[in-house]
Design an enzyme around this catalytic site. Structure first.
Site, short mmCIF file in Angstrom:
data_model
loop_
_atom_site.label_atom_id
_atom_site.label_comp_id
_atom_site.label_asym_id
_atom_site.label_seq_id
_atom_site.Cartn_x
_atom_site.Cartn_y
_atom_site.Cartn_z
N TYR A 20 37.46 54.25 -12.78
CA TYR A 20 37.13 52.87 -13.14
C TYR A 20 37.99 52.41 -14.32
CZ TYR A 20 34.45 48.99 -15.11
OH TYR A 20 34.08 47.78 -15.63
N GLU A 42 26.76 44.69 -14.96
CA GLU A 42 26.59 44.68 -16.42
C GLU A 42 25.14 44.40 -16.79
OE1 GLU A 42 28.63 45.83 -18.49
OE2 GLU A 42 30.55 45.74 -17.46
N TRP A 50 26.70 53.10 -19.08
CA TRP A 50 27.58 52.76 -17.97
C TRP A 50 27.68 53.94 -17.00
CZ3 TRP A 50 28.92 48.72 -15.51
CH2 TRP A 50 29.98 48.75 -14.60
#
Length: 197
Positions: A20, A42, A50
């Protein structure tokens, strides 16, 4: 897992985060479907890491109809109840309810501005804000721009769009480049930014 010398330290936590970081984070995004997906992800991160979100990203993409805005805007309480039984996603009642709310608000922005892309990039006149951080510790939790956008999104009916979440969103979609200066991805993105100006 191979890591790049001088890269952002958080990227080395897992292979998914490395990929990512290397291919998505901080690269400018202009496609509305991708912008919507990142806004949802998000929001799902609120109060979590995350790492958890990225591990469940594919499962959420499948469960949330590919993050299709029109489909999510039609979600019903019954659909939300089914989703809350899925152990592969982030099962938080308010976050799941936010899928429909944010899809509807997203569609309203698209109708007003022609695209969400036009709306979100207007705040920086289409330009990327380039950070000059020497280390991860220097990167702030939020910036005034994120607070401004957060307030505007809330007025437009979005939820799970607080300043910290929106700052993460801006970093993710390339409105802000917060790779540390020694990171090879930082250098690549800055070079691309300069080439396009």
């Amino acid at each position: 897992m191979s890591t790049m010398e001088g890269q952002c330290t958080w990227a080395g936590r897992s292979e998914l985060e490395q990929l990512y970081h290397d291919t998505e984070w901080g690269a400018p995004v202009h496609e509305d479907d991708k912008l919507f997906e990142m806004l949802i992800l998000e929001g799902m991160q609120a109060g979590l890491s995350w790492t958890i979100v990225i591990k469940r990203r594919e499962a959420m993409r499948e469960a949330f109809d590919g993050f299709d805005v029109a489909t999510l805007a039609q979600y019903t309480p019954e659909k939300e109840a089914v989703l809350l039984q899925n152990p592969n996603i982030i099962r938080h009642r308010l976050k799941v309810a936010a899928l429909r709310k944010n899809a509807v608000a997203f569609q309203r922005v698209q109708a007003e501005f022609g695209s969400f892309d036009a709306y979100i990039w207007q705040f920086t006149e289409g330009k990327t804000i380039i950070g000059h951080w020497q280390s991860q510790a220097e990167v702030p939790a939020s910036i005034p721009l994120a607070e401004t956008i957060s307030k505007d999104l809330k007025k437009r009916g979005f939820t799970f769009v607080g300043p910290t979440i929106i700052y993460s969103f801006l970093q993710a979609i390339g409105i802000v480049n917060d790779h540390i200066v020694t990171c090879p991805v930082y250098k690549r993105l800055v070079a691309n930014t300069e080439a396009n100006t």
